[in-house]
Design a protein around this motif. Structure first.
Motif, PDB file in Angstrom:
ATOM      1  N   CYS A 122      51.088  -0.357   7.618  1.00 13.88           N
ATOM      2  CA  CYS A 122      51.006   0.242   6.282  1.00 13.88           C
ATOM      3  C   CYS A 122      50.276  -0.676   5.310  1.00 13.88           C
ATOM      4  O   CYS A 122      50.017  -1.842   5.610  1.00 13.88           O
ATOM      5  CB  CYS A 122      52.406   0.510   5.729  1.00 13.88           C
ATOM      6  SG  CYS A 122      53.406   1.652   6.690  1.00 13.88           S
ATOM      7  N   ILE A 123      49.991  -0.131   4.142  1.00 11.54           N
ATOM      8  CA  ILE A 123      49.570  -0.957   3.027  1.00 11.54           C
ATOM      9  C   ILE A 123      50.718  -1.004   2.030  1.00 11.54           C
ATOM     10  O   ILE A 123      51.545  -0.095   1.959  1.00 11.54           O
ATOM     11  CB  ILE A 123      48.288  -0.431   2.343  1.00 11.54           C
ATOM     12  CG1 ILE A 123      48.552   0.926   1.672  1.00 11.54           C
ATOM     13  CG2 ILE A 123      47.137  -0.355   3.320  1.00 11.54           C
ATOM     14  CD1 ILE A 123      47.450   1.356   0.713  1.00 11.54           C
ATOM     15  N   THR A 133      55.027   1.684   0.283  1.00 11.93           N
ATOM     16  CA  THR A 133      54.166   1.438   1.427  1.00 11.93           C
ATOM     17  C   THR A 133      53.625   2.760   1.931  1.00 11.93           C
ATOM     18  O   THR A 133      54.331   3.775   1.942  1.00 11.93           O
ATOM     19  CB  THR A 133      54.921   0.718   2.558  1.00 11.93           C
ATOM     20  OG1 THR A 133      55.989   1.539   3.017  1.00 11.93           O
ATOM     21  CG2 THR A 133      55.479  -0.610   2.071  1.00 11.93           C
ATOM     22  N   ILE A 134      52.366   2.744   2.332  1.00 15.81           N
ATOM     23  CA  ILE A 134      51.685   3.957   2.793  1.00 15.81           C
ATOM     24  C   ILE A 134      51.118   3.695   4.185  1.00 15.81           C
ATOM     25  O   ILE A 134      50.393   2.719   4.381  1.00 15.81           O
ATOM     26  CB  ILE A 134      50.546   4.345   1.838  1.00 15.81           C
ATOM     27  CG1 ILE A 134      51.060   4.412   0.393  1.00 15.81           C
ATOM     28  CG2 ILE A 134      49.925   5.675   2.247  1.00 15.81           C
ATOM     29  CD1 ILE A 134      49.951   4.586  -0.631  1.00 15.81           C
ATOM     30  N   PRO A 135      51.424   4.545   5.165  1.00 17.09           N
ATOM     31  CA  PRO A 135      50.924   4.324   6.528  1.00 17.09           C
ATOM     32  C   PRO A 135      49.407   4.358   6.603  1.00 17.09           C
ATOM     33  O   PRO A 135      48.742   5.121   5.891  1.00 17.09           O
ATOM     34  CB  PRO A 135      51.543   5.487   7.315  1.00 17.09           C
ATOM     35  CG  PRO A 135      52.741   5.884   6.525  1.00 17.09           C
ATOM     36  CD  PRO A 135      52.361   5.677   5.091  1.00 17.09           C
ATOM     37  N   LEU A 136      48.873   3.514   7.473  1.00 18.94           N
ATOM     38  CA  LEU A 136      47.438   3.508   7.753  1.00 18.94           C
ATOM     39  C   LEU A 136      47.151   4.544   8.838  1.00 18.94           C
ATOM     40  O   LEU A 136      47.760   4.511   9.910  1.00 18.94           O
ATOM     41  CB  LEU A 136      46.995   2.123   8.219  1.00 18.94           C
ATOM     42  CG  LEU A 136      46.821   1.074   7.122  1.00 18.94           C
ATOM     43  CD1 LEU A 136      46.885  -0.330   7.717  1.00 18.94           C
ATOM     44  CD2 LEU A 136      45.490   1.279   6.405  1.00 18.94           C
ATOM     45  N   THR A 146      48.003  -5.140   0.210  1.00 22.97           N
ATOM     46  CA  THR A 146      48.045  -5.944   1.417  1.00 22.97           C
ATOM     47  C   THR A 146      48.489  -5.048   2.560  1.00 22.97           C
ATOM     48  O   THR A 146      48.874  -3.896   2.336  1.00 22.97           O
ATOM     49  CB  THR A 146      48.977  -7.166   1.282  1.00 22.97           C
ATOM     50  OG1 THR A 146      48.758  -8.062   2.371  1.00 22.97           O
ATOM     51  CG2 THR A 146      50.438  -6.759   1.260  1.00 22.97           C
ATOM     52  N   THR A 147      48.436  -5.549   3.762  1.00 21.59           N
ATOM     53  CA  THR A 147      48.785  -4.755   4.937  1.00 21.59           C
ATOM     54  C   THR A 147      49.892  -5.440   5.710  1.00 21.59           C
ATOM     55  O   THR A 147      50.091  -6.656   5.606  1.00 21.59           O
ATOM     56  CB  THR A 147      47.563  -4.586   5.862  1.00 21.59           C
ATOM     57  OG1 THR A 147      47.069  -5.891   6.222  1.00 21.59           O
ATOM     58  CG2 THR A 147      46.457  -3.812   5.166  1.00 21.59           C
ATOM     59  N   GLY A 148      50.621  -4.655   6.494  1.00 19.94           N
ATOM     60  CA  GLY A 148      51.692  -5.239   7.286  1.00 19.94           C
ATOM     61  C   GLY A 148      52.555  -4.187   7.933  1.00 19.94           C
ATOM     62  O   GLY A 148      52.119  -3.049   8.144  1.00 19.94           O
ATOM     63  N   SER A 149      53.801  -4.551   8.209  1.00 24.94           N
ATOM     64  CA  SER A 149      54.722  -3.634   8.882  1.00 24.94           C
ATOM     65  C   SER A 149      55.128  -2.465   8.002  1.00 24.94           C
ATOM     66  O   SER A 149      55.564  -1.424   8.487  1.00 24.94           O
ATOM     67  CB  SER A 149      55.980  -4.399   9.312  1.00 24.94           C
ATOM     68  OG  SER A 149      56.741  -4.792   8.176  1.00 24.94           O
ATOM     69  N   GLY A 150      55.006  -2.632   6.693  1.00 20.44           N
ATOM     70  CA  GLY A 150      55.370  -1.562   5.774  1.00 20.44           C
ATOM     71  C   GLY A 150      56.846  -1.491   5.476  1.00 20.44           C
ATOM     72  O   GLY A 150      57.273  -0.658   4.664  1.00 20.44           O
ATOM     73  N   GLU A 192      48.911 -10.632   7.959  1.00 18.59           N
ATOM     74  CA  GLU A 192      48.628  -9.246   7.637  1.00 18.59           C
ATOM     75  C   GLU A 192      48.206  -8.449   8.875  1.00 18.59           C
ATOM     76  O   GLU A 192      47.832  -9.019   9.895  1.00 18.59           O
ATOM     77  CB  GLU A 192      47.509  -9.162   6.584  1.00 18.59           C
ATOM     78  CG  GLU A 192      47.827  -9.887   5.281  1.00 18.59           C
ATOM     79  CD  GLU A 192      47.760 -11.399   5.412  1.00 18.59           C
ATOM     80  OE1 GLU A 192      48.603 -12.067   4.793  1.00 18.59           O
ATOM     81  OE2 GLU A 192      46.900 -11.913   6.147  1.00 18.59           O
ATOM     82  N   TYR A 193      48.262  -7.120   8.743  1.00 17.04           N
ATOM     83  CA  TYR A 193      47.767  -6.252   9.811  1.00 17.04           C
ATOM     84  C   TYR A 193      46.244  -6.297   9.764  1.00 17.04           C
ATOM     85  O   TYR A 193      45.619  -5.891   8.780  1.00 17.04           O
ATOM     86  CB  TYR A 193      48.255  -4.822   9.608  1.00 17.04           C
ATOM     87  CG  TYR A 193      47.810  -3.881  10.709  1.00 17.04           C
ATOM     88  CD1 TYR A 193      48.545  -3.767  11.880  1.00 17.04           C
ATOM     89  CD2 TYR A 193      46.639  -3.127  10.583  1.00 17.04           C
ATOM     90  CE1 TYR A 193      48.137  -2.919  12.905  1.00 17.04           C
ATOM     91  CE2 TYR A 193      46.219  -2.278  11.604  1.00 17.04           C
ATOM     92  CZ  TYR A 193      46.979  -2.181  12.753  1.00 17.04           C
ATOM     93  OH  TYR A 193      46.561  -1.347  13.766  1.00 17.04           O
ATOM     94  N   ARG A 194      45.648  -6.822  10.828  1.00 22.70           N
ATOM     95  CA  ARG A 194      44.205  -7.030  10.832  1.00 22.70           C
ATOM     96  C   ARG A 194      43.451  -5.725  11.016  1.00 22.70           C
ATOM     97  O   ARG A 194      43.807  -4.887  11.840  1.00 22.70           O
ATOM     98  CB  ARG A 194      43.817  -7.990  11.954  1.00 22.70           C
ATOM     99  CG  ARG A 194      44.117  -9.443  11.661  1.00 22.70           C
ATOM    100  CD  ARG A 194      43.650 -10.285  12.826  1.00 22.70           C
ATOM    101  NE  ARG A 194      42.242 -10.072  13.119  1.00 22.70           N
ATOM    102  CZ  ARG A 194      41.689 -10.249  14.316  1.00 22.70           C
ATOM    103  NH1 ARG A 194      42.427 -10.623  15.324  1.00 22.70           N
ATOM    104  NH2 ARG A 194      40.403 -10.025  14.490  1.00 22.70           N
ATOM    105  N   MET A 195      42.379  -5.574  10.236  1.00 22.21           N
ATOM    106  CA  MET A 195      41.448  -4.462  10.390  1.00 22.21           C
ATOM    107  C   MET A 195      40.042  -5.023  10.338  1.00 22.21           C
ATOM    108  O   MET A 195      39.740  -5.918   9.550  1.00 22.21           O
ATOM    109  CB  MET A 195      41.644  -3.421   9.284  1.00 22.21           C
ATOM    110  CG  MET A 195      42.961  -2.671   9.386  1.00 22.21           C
ATOM    111  SD  MET A 195      43.092  -1.355   8.153  1.00 22.21           S
ATOM    112  CE  MET A 195      43.270  -2.328   6.664  1.00 22.21           C
TER     113      MET A 195
END
Length: 324
Positions: A176-177, A266-269, A249-253, A217-220
């Motif tokens: 998520c972000i 948090t919003i899902p990617l 930022t990004t992560g587990s949410g 962070e969740y890498r993109m």
């Protein structure tokens, strides 16, 4: 090299002369001189030069002093720590090292609320992924809490295996972000990488040379070189920046009921594989009862965070639909 010799060198530095140090330690001047000379020969350095005004430490001697003082302080601490408790009840220990996740903090607080020990030493450290791994490997932590993603999993698991560490999965969640409730993207049920273009990206700073696979962070791929990014080194600062700017930022949410996350959602990617949440420990090692209890609380905290996060999203979407 002995602690006695270290004591002699440090005392000489304090007194400014061998004679005064010998008198203070109730020793002969020749005895101290011999002990110091033997240490100099063993290490291959000269601690000081003698003059009519006393002694003057060399550059090597001053450097050695810093180490000697530190070692003697640690010796003193150990003696005080254990010397007076031989007849006391043994202390209980638990050390947790974790990436910066609210559910670990929540589990640790739950753990503290259940303890009934008369003597204990508990600790928790929020650090980078590589430091979590090092802490468990070097026995500074009983449990390490980390997350794996599709872009980091392969390298991290291989690194864990090389250090005889095992990853125990607790749950898999959608990446998520994190944004504040008034963010331009806050009304979205999901977001894409394209939606994030132009918004500042906030990350935890990494030591120079640390592999990107160890990032928090969740890498993109699109965020490898963001046009605008903000680096912080602690979770509190990140939360405040997120709540007061349009950064993300990004992560587990996952969020908890803590007031620190009150202003965030948090919003899902969209189209991304899950984040694996879990804990690490040394292979074939037996957890202490305290560590086992903490793991149980950690698993419970993660599941509660998943439920709370989903309920918060549903409530937010319902509120926005009603206002619309």
């Amino acid at each position: 090299m002995t602690f006695q010799q270290l004591t002699y060198v440090v005392e000489i530095s304090k007194c400014g002369s061998i004679n005064k140090a010998a008198s203070k330690l109730f020793l002969s001047q020749s005895g101290i001189s011999t002990a110091v000379r033997e240490l100099e020969e063993e290490l291959g350095i000269q601690f000081f030069v003698r003059s009519n005004r006393g002694v003057e430490f060399t550059a090597d001697g001053r450097e050695f002093l810093s180490y000697a003082v530190s070692l003697l302080e640690q010796k003193h601490w150990i003696e005080n720590r254990y010397g007076d408790v031989q007849n006391a009840a043994p202390s209980t220990y638990l050390s947790v090292s974790t990436q910066r996740y609210p559910f670990t903090e929540d589990a640790f607080l739950r753990f503290l609320q259940t303890i009934e020990y008369s003597r204990y030493h508990f600790s928790i450290r929020e650090v980078d992924l590589d430091a979590v791994i090092d802490d468990v490997y070097d026995h500074r932590a009983d449990i390490g809490v980390i997350c794996l993603t599709e872009l980091t999993e392969k390298m991290v698991l291989r690194f864990l295996d090389s250090r005889s560490l095992t990853f125990h999965e607790i749950a898999v969640v959608a990446p998520c972000i994190y944004v504040h409730r008034g963010h331009p993207l806050a009304e979205r049920e999901t977001v894409t990488e394209e939606d994030l273009a132009g918004f500042p990206y906030i990350i935890f700073e990494r030591e120079q040379g640390m592999a990107v696979d160890f990032s928090e962070e969740y890498r993109m791929l699109s965020l490898k070189k963001p046009a605008r990014h903000i680096s912080v080194n602690n979770r509190t600062t990140m939360l405040r920046v997120l709540s007061r700017t349009d950064a993300f930022t990004t992560g587990s949410g996952l969020i908890t009921e803590s007031s620190s996350y009150r202003d965030l959602i948090t919003i899902p990617l969209a189209g991304k594989s899950g984040v694996r949440i879990g804990w690490i420990t040394l292979k074939n090692s037996k957890l202490s009862p305290q560590a086992e209890h903490f793991v149980e609380l950690l698993e419970s905290s993660v599941m509660d965070s998943i439920r709370f996060t989903e309920e918060s999203r549903q409530t937010e979407w319902a509120r926005r639909s009603f206002q619309g």
